[in-house]
Every structure is written in C-alpha cells, then in structure tokens.
Write an enzyme that holds these catalytic residues in place. Structure first.
Site, PDB file in Angstrom:
ATOM      1  CG  ASP A  10      12.105 -30.415  25.922  1.00 29.16           C
ATOM      2  OD1 ASP A  10      12.453 -31.539  25.473  1.00 29.16           O
ATOM      3  OD2 ASP A  10      12.871 -29.438  25.939  1.00 29.16           O
ATOM      4  CG  HIS A  11      10.551 -29.216  21.732  1.00 32.77           C
ATOM      5  ND1 HIS A  11      10.467 -28.449  22.884  1.00 32.77           N
ATOM      6  CD2 HIS A  11      11.606 -28.723  21.038  1.00 32.77           C
ATOM      7  CE1 HIS A  11      11.426 -27.531  22.864  1.00 32.77           C
ATOM      8  NE2 HIS A  11      12.130 -27.679  21.770  1.00 32.77           N
ATOM      9  CB  CYS A  67      14.909 -31.845  27.758  1.00 32.51           C
ATOM     10  SG  CYS A  67      16.481 -31.673  28.623  1.00 32.51           S
ATOM     11  N   GLY A  68      16.277 -32.291  25.226  1.00 37.97           N
ATOM     12  CA  GLY A  68      17.293 -32.484  24.192  1.00 37.97           C
ATOM     13  C   GLY A  68      18.582 -33.042  24.763  1.00 37.97           C
ATOM     14  CB  THR A  69      21.170 -31.618  26.793  1.00 32.31           C
ATOM     15  OG1 THR A  69      20.399 -30.763  27.660  1.00 32.31           O
ATOM     16  CG2 THR A  69      21.564 -30.865  25.537  1.00 32.31           C
ATOM     17  CB  ILE A  71      21.841 -30.317  30.740  1.00 27.56           C
ATOM     18  CG1 ILE A  71      22.913 -31.373  30.422  1.00 27.56           C
ATOM     19  CG2 ILE A  71      22.404 -29.265  31.697  1.00 27.56           C
ATOM     20  CD1 ILE A  71      24.087 -30.842  29.614  1.00 27.56           C
ATOM     21  CG  MET A  73      14.030 -32.065  31.139  1.00 27.76           C
ATOM     22  SD  MET A  73      12.407 -31.482  31.735  1.00 27.76           S
ATOM     23  CE  MET A  73      11.350 -32.056  30.390  1.00 27.76           C
ATOM     24  CG  HIS A 100      27.348 -44.213  46.169  1.00 25.56           C
ATOM     25  ND1 HIS A 100      28.692 -44.022  45.959  1.00 25.56           N
ATOM     26  CD2 HIS A 100      27.220 -45.529  46.519  1.00 25.56           C
ATOM     27  CE1 HIS A 100      29.344 -45.155  46.166  1.00 25.56           C
ATOM     28  NE2 HIS A 100      28.469 -46.091  46.492  1.00 25.56           N
ATOM     29  NE  ARG A 134      30.953 -44.870  51.915  1.00 24.39           N
ATOM     30  CZ  ARG A 134      30.727 -45.986  51.219  1.00 24.39           C
ATOM     31  NH1 ARG A 134      30.041 -46.980  51.776  1.00 24.39           N
ATOM     32  NH2 ARG A 134      31.166 -46.112  49.977  1.00 24.39           N
ATOM     33  CG  HIS A 135      26.237 -43.701  50.243  1.00 23.04           C
ATOM     34  ND1 HIS A 135      27.341 -43.048  49.752  1.00 23.04           N
ATOM     35  CD2 HIS A 135      26.500 -45.031  50.158  1.00 23.04           C
ATOM     36  CE1 HIS A 135      28.241 -43.934  49.384  1.00 23.04           C
ATOM     37  NE2 HIS A 135      27.762 -45.146  49.620  1.00 23.04           N
TER      38      HIS A 135
END
Ligand code: RB5
Length: 149
Positions: A10-11, A67-69, A71, A73, A100, A134-135
């Site tokens: 994003d911007h 994106c800005g953070t 988060i 996204m 993992h 295992r993952h």
C-alpha cells in the site's frame, strides 16, 4: 519451473517495495509487481488479496507484502486459504518462520524497518527452506482449522 515472487504494497510500504524490486533485480530474481504504484492512499486488504491470489493460483511461489507496519497486510493475507503470512522485523523470526511455519508470505513495515535491514530479511525469507518433519503435522493442523471454518 521458474520461481516467481509476488510483491505488493500500500502507500505506507510503496517506497520499501521499490527498494526490494531493485534488490531482486540486482540478484537476477524474477517477480511480479502487483502495485501500488505511488504514495497515494490505497487500501491494503485489496493488495493483500491480489498477492494471495497469485500464490493460490500457483503463478508465484512466495510473496512479499509491505504496508506501514506489515501488520494489516499480514492480517488480511492470513484470511486467504493456503496463505501463511508472517510479519517480522528480525532475522531470527524470519528464518524460523520459513524453517518451522513454511511461511509463504512475508510482511514488512515500511515505517518500521530501514531498507538495509529489510533487504537482509528478504534474503533470509527467500533463501531459507522449510524443515518439514514434525512441523508438517502442525501445518496440517492449521490447514484443518481453515477447512473447518
Ligand atoms: C496506512 O496508513 C496504514 O494503516 C497501513 O499501511 C498499515 O500500516 C496497516 O496495517
């Protein structure tokens, strides 16, 4: 088959996406750029969706969202079936989310990390393979949650 990365922002992540493109060019790696193409305000869930569709269709093997953070996204991306998006700003987390969690989308905050660190994290995201073992059973559990919604 050629491995193609998907990129979108994003911007708030536009500038970082452009820096990542230059970096991938310098490494000779293939990618598609799904926008945005300026710092004009746009809605990050739309760009997350575009990128996730490219991965779901098999056109791209992994993706990077800015994106800005990072988060917003990651929240949006993780609503899409088969997407395991990780938002991280440190090398250990990026390495282990590949080893993992087999993260197929990496989310970065353009207002959180500097370009130098971001590019190192991108290299780790691209260069680290899933450990399996295992993952795999744990990822199957995540898939079950998805399938039972
Ligand atoms: C846009 O201002 C900002 O909210 C967005 O880039 C992102 O940080 C959301 O998580």
């Amino acid at each position: 088959m050629e491995k193609i990365l998907a990129l979108a922002a994003d911007h708030g992540g536009y500038e970082l996406k452009e820096a990542i493109k230059k970096h991938l060019d310098s490494l000779g790696l293939s990618y598609i750029d799904l926008g945005t193409d300026s710092e004009k305000s746009v809605n990050y869930p739309e760009y997350a969706a575009k990128l996730c569709h490219e991965i779901q269709s098999g056109k791209c093997y992994r993706g990077i969202l800015c994106c800005g953070t990072g988060i917003g996204m990651s929240m949006a991306a993780n609503k899409h079936k088969g997407i395991r998006a990780a938002c991280a700003s440190d090398a250990f987390s990026v390495r282990y989310t590949r080893l993992h969690n087999d993260a197929n989308v990496f989310c970065l905050g353009g207002r959180v990390v500097g370009v130098g660190l971001a590019l190192e994290l991108v290299d780790i995201f691209i260069g680290t393979e899933f450990e399996g073992g295992r993952h795999t059973a744990r990822l199957d559990m995540i898939k079950n949650i998805e399938d039972n919604q």
